[in-house]
Design a protein around this motif. Structure first.
Motif, PDB file in Angstrom:
ATOM      1  N   PRO A  75       0.768  -1.256   0.000  1.00 30.30           N
ATOM      2  CA  PRO A  75       0.000   0.000   0.000  1.00 30.30           C
ATOM      3  C   PRO A  75       0.795   1.301   0.000  1.00 30.30           C
ATOM      4  O   PRO A  75       0.255   2.335  -0.358  1.00 30.30           O
ATOM      5  N   PHE A  76       2.062   1.281   0.427  1.00 33.99           N
ATOM      6  CA  PHE A  76       2.792   2.535   0.629  1.00 33.99           C
ATOM      7  C   PHE A  76       3.913   2.672  -0.387  1.00 33.99           C
ATOM      8  O   PHE A  76       4.714   1.751  -0.573  1.00 33.99           O
ATOM      9  N   ARG A  77       3.974   3.839  -1.064  1.00 33.05           N
ATOM     10  CA  ARG A  77       5.066   4.142  -1.999  1.00 33.05           C
ATOM     11  C   ARG A  77       5.588   5.536  -1.671  1.00 33.05           C
ATOM     12  O   ARG A  77       4.818   6.461  -1.463  1.00 33.05           O
ATOM     13  N   PHE A  78       6.905   5.655  -1.617  1.00 35.73           N
ATOM     14  CA  PHE A  78       7.488   6.924  -1.183  1.00 35.73           C
ATOM     15  C   PHE A  78       8.908   7.026  -1.733  1.00 35.73           C
ATOM     16  O   PHE A  78       9.495   6.037  -2.172  1.00 35.73           O
ATOM     17  N   ARG A  79       9.479   8.244  -1.687  1.00 35.58           N
ATOM     18  CA  ARG A  79      10.830   8.461  -2.218  1.00 35.58           C
ATOM     19  C   ARG A  79      11.917   8.254  -1.179  1.00 35.58           C
ATOM     20  O   ARG A  79      13.052   8.674  -1.379  1.00 35.58           O
ATOM     21  N   SER A  80      11.566   7.614  -0.075  1.00 35.53           N
ATOM     22  CA  SER A  80      12.537   7.292   0.968  1.00 35.53           C
ATOM     23  C   SER A  80      12.633   5.774   1.099  1.00 35.53           C
ATOM     24  O   SER A  80      11.660   5.111   1.450  1.00 35.53           O
ATOM     25  N   LEU A  81      13.810   5.220   0.817  1.00 37.71           N
ATOM     26  CA  LEU A  81      13.997   3.782   0.914  1.00 37.71           C
ATOM     27  C   LEU A  81      13.818   3.303   2.350  1.00 37.71           C
ATOM     28  O   LEU A  81      13.221   2.256   2.605  1.00 37.71           O
ATOM     29  N   SER A  82      14.309   4.079   3.317  1.00 39.24           N
ATOM     30  CA  SER A  82      14.211   3.691   4.718  1.00 39.24           C
ATOM     31  C   SER A  82      12.752   3.561   5.172  1.00 39.24           C
ATOM     32  O   SER A  82      12.390   2.608   5.866  1.00 39.24           O
ATOM     33  N   LEU A  83      11.905   4.520   4.768  1.00 37.78           N
ATOM     34  CA  LEU A  83      10.491   4.468   5.162  1.00 37.78           C
ATOM     35  C   LEU A  83       9.783   3.281   4.513  1.00 37.78           C
ATOM     36  O   LEU A  83       8.962   2.618   5.148  1.00 37.78           O
ATOM     37  N   VAL A  84      10.102   3.003   3.261  1.00 36.37           N
ATOM     38  CA  VAL A  84       9.459   1.878   2.572  1.00 36.37           C
ATOM     39  C   VAL A  84       9.953   0.553   3.149  1.00 36.37           C
ATOM     40  O   VAL A  84       9.187  -0.416   3.241  1.00 36.37           O
ATOM     41  N   GLU A  85      11.206   0.503   3.581  1.00 36.56           N
ATOM     42  CA  GLU A  85      11.691  -0.691   4.277  1.00 36.56           C
ATOM     43  C   GLU A  85      10.932  -0.888   5.587  1.00 36.56           C
ATOM     44  O   GLU A  85      10.610  -2.022   5.963  1.00 36.56           O
ATOM     45  N   GLY A  86      10.617   0.218   6.269  1.00 37.27           N
ATOM     46  CA  GLY A  86       9.820   0.135   7.496  1.00 37.27           C
ATOM     47  C   GLY A  86       8.402  -0.330   7.217  1.00 37.27           C
ATOM     48  O   GLY A  86       7.776  -1.005   8.042  1.00 37.27           O
ATOM     49  N   HIS A  87       7.888   0.021   6.044  1.00 35.29           N
ATOM     50  CA  HIS A  87       6.561  -0.434   5.620  1.00 35.29           C
ATOM     51  C   HIS A  87       6.572  -1.954   5.437  1.00 35.29           C
ATOM     52  O   HIS A  87       5.690  -2.665   5.931  1.00 35.29           O
ATOM     53  N   TRP A  88       7.586  -2.450   4.740  1.00 36.91           N
ATOM     54  CA  TRP A  88       7.743  -3.886   4.557  1.00 36.91           C
ATOM     55  C   TRP A  88       7.891  -4.592   5.900  1.00 36.91           C
ATOM     56  O   TRP A  88       7.291  -5.651   6.130  1.00 36.91           O
ATOM     57  N   GLU A  89       8.677  -4.008   6.792  1.00 34.30           N
ATOM     58  CA  GLU A  89       8.966  -4.654   8.072  1.00 34.30           C
ATOM     59  C   GLU A  89       7.710  -4.818   8.919  1.00 34.30           C
ATOM     60  O   GLU A  89       7.571  -5.818   9.649  1.00 34.30           O
ATOM     61  N   PHE A  90       6.766  -3.881   8.833  1.00 36.84           N
ATOM     62  CA  PHE A  90       5.514  -4.005   9.584  1.00 36.84           C
ATOM     63  C   PHE A  90       4.762  -5.268   9.139  1.00 36.84           C
ATOM     64  O   PHE A  90       4.331  -6.076   9.975  1.00 36.84           O
ATOM     65  N   PHE A  91       4.603  -5.455   7.836  1.00 35.02           N
ATOM     66  CA  PHE A  91       3.858  -6.614   7.329  1.00 35.02           C
ATOM     67  C   PHE A  91       4.657  -7.906   7.521  1.00 35.02           C
ATOM     68  O   PHE A  91       4.076  -8.968   7.772  1.00 35.02           O
ATOM     69  N   ARG A  92       5.974  -7.808   7.406  1.00 38.60           N
ATOM     70  CA  ARG A  92       6.801  -8.998   7.624  1.00 38.60           C
ATOM     71  C   ARG A  92       6.649  -9.497   9.050  1.00 38.60           C
ATOM     72  O   ARG A  92       6.493 -10.701   9.290  1.00 38.60           O
ATOM     73  N   ARG A  93       6.687  -8.565  10.011  1.00 39.07           N
ATOM     74  CA  ARG A  93       6.541  -8.965  11.415  1.00 39.07           C
ATOM     75  C   ARG A  93       5.150  -9.515  11.695  1.00 39.07           C
ATOM     76  O   ARG A  93       5.002 -10.455  12.486  1.00 39.07           O
ATOM     77  N   TYR A  94       4.146  -8.937  11.058  1.00 39.26           N
ATOM     78  CA  TYR A  94       2.792  -9.450  11.262  1.00 39.26           C
ATOM     79  C   TYR A  94       2.709 -10.903  10.791  1.00 39.26           C
ATOM     80  O   TYR A  94       2.199 -11.772  11.513  1.00 39.26           O
ATOM     81  N   MET A  95       3.223 -11.182   9.599  1.00 42.33           N
ATOM     82  CA  MET A  95       3.157 -12.549   9.074  1.00 42.33           C
ATOM     83  C   MET A  95       4.089 -13.490   9.836  1.00 42.33           C
ATOM     84  O   MET A  95       3.879 -14.710   9.834  1.00 42.33           O
ATOM     85  N   ALA A  96       5.113 -12.940  10.492  1.00 40.34           N
ATOM     86  CA  ALA A  96       6.031 -13.762  11.284  1.00 40.34           C
ATOM     87  C   ALA A  96       5.464 -14.088  12.663  1.00 40.34           C
ATOM     88  O   ALA A  96       6.063 -14.862  13.416  1.00 40.34           O
ATOM     89  N   GLY A  97       4.301 -13.499  12.995  1.00 39.80           N
ATOM     90  CA  GLY A  97       3.627 -13.834  14.243  1.00 39.80           C
ATOM     91  C   GLY A  97       3.962 -12.940  15.418  1.00 39.80           C
ATOM     92  O   GLY A  97       3.740 -13.330  16.576  1.00 39.80           O
ATOM     93  N   GLU A  98       4.463 -11.726  15.163  1.00 40.03           N
ATOM     94  CA  GLU A  98       4.781 -10.823  16.268  1.00 40.03           C
ATOM     95  C   GLU A  98       3.521 -10.408  17.026  1.00 40.03           C
ATOM     96  O   GLU A  98       2.419 -10.409  16.472  1.00 40.03           O
ATOM     97  N   ASP A  99       3.689 -10.057  18.283  1.00 38.41           N
ATOM     98  CA  ASP A  99       2.565  -9.690  19.153  1.00 38.41           C
ATOM     99  C   ASP A  99       1.697  -8.619  18.498  1.00 38.41           C
ATOM    100  O   ASP A  99       2.199  -7.570  18.070  1.00 38.41           O
ATOM    101  N   LEU A 100       0.394  -8.891  18.448  1.00 37.25           N
ATOM    102  CA  LEU A 100      -0.531  -8.017  17.726  1.00 37.25           C
ATOM    103  C   LEU A 100      -0.620  -6.633  18.357  1.00 37.25           C
ATOM    104  O   LEU A 100      -0.682  -5.617  17.659  1.00 37.25           O
ATOM    105  N   GLU A 101      -0.644  -6.571  19.684  1.00 37.54           N
ATOM    106  CA  GLU A 101      -0.777  -5.284  20.358  1.00 37.54           C
ATOM    107  C   GLU A 101       0.428  -4.384  20.100  1.00 37.54           C
ATOM    108  O   GLU A 101       0.291  -3.167  19.975  1.00 37.54           O
ATOM    109  N   LYS A 102       1.614  -4.971  20.006  1.00 34.72           N
ATOM    110  CA  LYS A 102       2.805  -4.184  19.687  1.00 34.72           C
ATOM    111  C   LYS A 102       2.690  -3.576  18.291  1.00 34.72           C
ATOM    112  O   LYS A 102       3.046  -2.420  18.073  1.00 34.72           O
TER     113      LYS A 102
END
Length: 309
Positions: free
Chosen positions: A204-231
């Motif tokens: 869903p997120f596209r931006f001209r900052s690689l770091s921010l887009v990596e953070g976007h990926w990391e949110f979904f990666r952690r969700y699929m990896a089973g990280e605590d939902l409340e966090k």
């Protein structure tokens, strides 16, 4: 952001071959290179988590979010409507000229030039209708992504084929690439036995900052990896309207338009600010886009999510 609902991914990414020897390059089958950053679903990144503003619903089993073009919904049709009106005026004008020439019986070079222009205008109008109107007007209200972490699968409603694409999370090849607007975007690609990309899902997120887009990926990666939902939920400050089985209301359309198109977000503090020219932009550009967006919503169907997902 591009207004073509994934068209650039069909052209620039589909057909590329994954190059594992050079992890920052995707090799095209005709030797054309494309800058790309491969992602490892098992490798954690330390970037600030960036869920963005498109998540509709999240729980222990699945996450539903809007597509990457939610921000500009209505805008392609707005331009297409004006462009189509100009084309139709041109076509009608040429039609009158052709009829006038036929009545006078003076069939010479201007007649054939007018014929070519008339046929070209009709063809152009047809192409504009196919590219823009088919995905917004008389299309679907949105093209959702569903991350099912219970089944470890990713589902996506494809805007070209108008059907659901589904595959196990482990079958996707994940990468960040740069589109024609020099924006970074996370892509989940399905490849064939020769590792040629056949299908692309844009996050869903596209931006001209690689770091921010990596953070976007990391949110979904952690969700699929089973990280605590409340966090994970603590990083979500704005939810999109939950339109899984309904259409968004007029007030929701207006709020989303103001939030996504005419506001400024501080990605460090997650604070949303209104620029100094906010009211002027909203009147000149916001109201026309809002009206067309509402027309798109009213003429479109809601994608039906299979119950088993």
């Amino acid at each position: 952001m591009s207004g073509n609902y994934g068209y650039e991914n069909q052209n620039l990414i589909q057909g590329l071959k994954i190059n594992h020897e050079k992890p920052q390059v995707l090799t095209y089958i005709n030797e054309r290179g494309l800058i790309n950053f491969n992602l490892d679903p098992k490798r954690a990144l330390k970037n600030k988590l960036m869920p963005y503003l498109n998540i509709q619903k999240i729980n222990e089993d699945y996450l539903v979010c809007n597509d990457a073009w939610e921000e500009i919904r209505g805008l392609p049709s707005l331009f297409s409507v004006w462009f189509s009106i100009l084309i139709m005026i041109f076509v009608v004008f040429l039609f009158i000229i052709l009829v006038s020439i036929l009545i006078k019986g003076n069939i010479e070079l201007p007649f054939f030039i007018s014929c070519i222009g008339f046929i070209g205008g009709i063809y152009l109008f047809k192409k504009v209708s196919q590219i823009s109107f088919g995905r917004e007007l008389f299309g679907y209200t949105h093209y959702p992504l569903i991350f099912n972490r219970e089944k470890q699968e990713l589902y996506y409603f494809e805007p070209f084929k108008k059907k659901w694409i589904s595959a196990p999370w482990s079958d996707y090849h994940f990468s960040i690439n740069i589109n024609e607007n020099h924006e970074y975007a996370v892509n989940a690609s399905l490849v064939d036995q020769n590792e040629i990309i056949q299908q692309v899902v844009v996050f869903p997120f596209r931006f001209r900052s690689l770091s921010l887009v990596e953070g976007h990926w990391e949110f979904f990666r952690r969700y699929m990896a089973g990280e605590d939902l409340e966090k994970l939920k603590s990083h979500i400050h704005y939810f999109a309207p939950n339109v899984v089985d309904r259409k968004e209301t007029a007030s929701e359309s207006w709020f989303r338009l103001k939030l996504l198109r005419f506001s400024e977000r501080d990605y460090v503090t997650d604070e949303v600010k209104l620029p100094s020219n906010f009211n002027l932009n909203l009147i000149l550009f916001g109201i026309p886009q809002f009206l067309v967006r509402r027309l798109c919503v009213m003429t479109s169907k809601t994608p039906i999510v299979p119950e088993e997902w």
